[in-house]
Scaffold this motif. Structure first.
Motif, short mmCIF file in Angstrom:
data_model
loop_
_atom_site.label_atom_id
_atom_site.label_comp_id
_atom_site.label_asym_id
_atom_site.label_seq_id
_atom_site.Cartn_x
_atom_site.Cartn_y
_atom_site.Cartn_z
N UNK A 86 0.87 -1.18 0.00
CA UNK A 86 0.00 0.00 0.00
C UNK A 86 0.91 1.24 0.00
N UNK A 87 0.59 2.19 -0.89
CA UNK A 87 1.33 3.45 -0.93
C UNK A 87 0.32 4.56 -0.63
N UNK A 88 0.50 5.22 0.53
CA UNK A 88 -0.45 6.30 0.80
C UNK A 88 0.08 7.60 0.22
N UNK A 89 -0.84 8.35 -0.39
CA UNK A 89 -0.46 9.62 -1.00
C UNK A 89 -1.57 10.63 -0.71
N UNK A 90 -1.92 10.72 0.57
CA UNK A 90 -3.00 11.63 0.96
C UNK A 90 -2.41 12.97 1.40
N UNK A 91 -3.24 13.80 1.97
CA UNK A 91 -2.83 15.15 2.42
C UNK A 91 -1.59 15.07 3.34
N UNK A 92 -0.70 16.09 3.19
CA UNK A 92 0.54 16.12 4.00
C UNK A 92 0.22 16.65 5.40
N UNK A 93 -0.49 15.87 6.16
CA UNK A 93 -0.82 16.24 7.54
C UNK A 93 -0.54 15.02 8.40
N UNK A 94 0.39 15.19 9.35
CA UNK A 94 0.88 14.03 10.09
C UNK A 94 -0.23 13.30 10.86
N UNK A 95 -1.12 14.04 11.49
CA UNK A 95 -2.17 13.38 12.29
C UNK A 95 -3.10 12.58 11.37
N UNK A 96 -3.44 13.14 10.20
CA UNK A 96 -4.32 12.42 9.25
C UNK A 96 -3.61 11.16 8.76
N UNK A 97 -2.32 11.28 8.50
CA UNK A 97 -1.57 10.11 8.01
C UNK A 97 -1.44 9.05 9.11
N UNK A 98 -1.21 9.51 10.35
CA UNK A 98 -1.09 8.53 11.45
C UNK A 98 -2.41 7.76 11.63
N UNK A 99 -3.52 8.48 11.54
CA UNK A 99 -4.82 7.81 11.69
C UNK A 99 -5.01 6.77 10.59
N UNK A 100 -4.57 7.12 9.37
CA UNK A 100 -4.69 6.17 8.25
C UNK A 100 -3.81 4.94 8.51
N UNK A 101 -2.57 5.15 8.94
CA UNK A 101 -1.68 4.01 9.20
C UNK A 101 -2.24 3.11 10.30
N UNK A 102 -2.87 3.73 11.30
CA UNK A 102 -3.47 2.93 12.39
C UNK A 102 -4.54 2.00 11.81
N UNK A 103 -5.35 2.53 10.89
CA UNK A 103 -6.41 1.71 10.28
C UNK A 103 -5.81 0.65 9.35
N UNK A 104 -4.81 1.05 8.54
CA UNK A 104 -4.21 0.10 7.59
C UNK A 104 -3.56 -1.07 8.34
N UNK A 105 -2.92 -0.75 9.45
CA UNK A 105 -2.24 -1.78 10.26
C UNK A 105 -3.23 -2.84 10.72
N UNK A 106 -4.48 -2.42 10.90
CA UNK A 106 -5.50 -3.37 11.35
C UNK A 106 -6.15 -4.15 10.21
N UNK A 107 -6.45 -3.44 9.09
CA UNK A 107 -7.24 -4.11 8.03
C UNK A 107 -6.38 -4.89 7.05
N UNK A 108 -5.12 -4.51 6.87
CA UNK A 108 -4.30 -5.18 5.85
C UNK A 108 -3.74 -6.51 6.36
N UNK A 109 -3.37 -7.36 5.40
CA UNK A 109 -2.71 -8.62 5.76
C UNK A 109 -1.44 -8.33 6.55
#
Ligand code: CAA
Length: 298
Positions: A86-109
């Motif tokens: 997975x390559x995230x390329x969303x808004x350059x905002x650290x808190x938004x990116x951290x929230x995304x990584x938290x979700x990806x860590x749970x849903x991805x293999x």
């Protein structure tokens, strides 16, 4: 296991460019729109971009169709759950990116590699919110992604050697030219390129030369494809200002702080090519240096 299916989160210029690069190299790609709105617009952008390449005779229609057939567009983040990378390329905002990584860590293999295309934020900070940290890294592409060869592979604090090696192989597989970089603000390219653009702006403020003269000098004297002002307008002045602030907040040296003229232009909504105004006025053909910048900006 080789990387076959790639998930891209964020369908802005960079996300779609990276999606196109991966699909062109034969990977199945799922591109997820991260913000509300129609997904069709993202697909249209890719289709129109490829149509131009076909029109110029640089690609045949069958290749274009094959690239498009390998791309799926979705508004569901969980659609990337079974991707190898997975390559995230969303808004350059650290808190938004951290929230995304938290979700990806749970849903991805558990073996999905999770990467960020951030230009100046901390990969390690995103890694820190994940349980399985060894598979987290940075994968920093350059604009325009289909053209620029370099990808910076960012070695976060706990990124494993196995992850770095898989990403290295993947980058070569998609015809890119990777370099492994430690997780420092701006990595290699932006840590050099941002101060360069800031210095050009300060040079303008001191009256050393005009925008066109400074750009001309760097193209003609240093063989750069664009001068520093053309490049800043191309990247987006809001992006340049944000990168400058991120580096400044890290090193706390005023040399890295955004110069006055840059801040003023961003406040005015003059963000470069994307708004039609920046250091240049793009309503003129060819673009001319913004007449308002011929006098000092206060
Ligand atoms: N998508 C796909 N292809 C593109 C493209 C795009 N967005 N833009 C240009 N191209 C292709 C063109 O089709 C053309 O290909 P062919 O030679 O096969 O026909 C080729 O690139 C050259 O394009 P042009 O002739 O239109 O224009 P040019 O010669 O002036 O090149 C440029 C344009 C490639 C952008 C060149 O000016 C350049 O390399 N500029 C510097 C860009 C740069 O430094 N990028 C890094 C920015 S920093 C960054 O991205 C990091 C960050 O984190 C913000």
């Amino acid at each position: 296991m080789a990387i076959s299916k790639v998930g891209i989160i964020g369908t802005g210029t960079m996300g779609l460019g990276v999606a196109q690069v991966c699909a062109s190299a034969g990977h199945d790609v799922i591109a997820v729109k991260a913000t509300p709105g129609p997904v069709d617009k993202a697909k249209d952008t890719v289709v129109k971009g490829l149509a131009k390449i076909v029109e110029r005779g640089k690609m045949d229609a069958a290749t274009r169709d094959a690239i498009i057939s390998r791309m799926t567009f979705s508004s569901e983040e969980n659609a990337v759950a079974d991707c190898d990378l997975v390559i995230e390329s969303i808004i350059e905002d650290l808190e938004t990116k951290k929230a995304l990584f938290r979700r990806l860590d749970q849903v991805c293999r558990a073996d999905t590699l999770l990467t960020t295309n951030t230009s100046t934020l901390s990969v390690t900070a995103m890694m820190a919110v994940c349980k399985k940290r060894d598979r987290v890294a940075g994968l920093h592409f350059f604009n325009p992604a289909p053209v620029m060869k370099l990808v910076e592979i960012i070695h976060g604090f706990e990124t494993s050697d196995e992850t770095l090696e898989k990403l290295n192989v993947f980058c070569k597989d998609i015809n890119k030219d990777p370099v492994i970089v430690q997780d420092t603000t701006g990595f290699i390219v932006n840590r050099l390129l941002v101060p360069y653009m800031l210095n050009a702006i300060r040079m303008l403020e001191r009256g050393t030369g005009t925008i066109e003269d400074i750009d001309h000098a760097m193209k003609s004297g240093a063989a750069h494809p664009m001068g520093p002002f053309e490049l800043a307008d191309y990247i987006g002045l809001d992006v340049v200002e944000a990168m400058s602030m991120n580096i400044y907040m890290d090193v706390r040296h005023e040399h890295h702080a955004p110069p006055h003229t840059l801040t003023r232009l961003v406040q005015l909504g003059y963000l470069g090519r994307k708004t039609g105004q920046g250091f240049y006025d793009y309503s003129a053909k060819p673009p001319v240096q913004n007449p308002q910048l011929l006098r000092p900006v206060i």
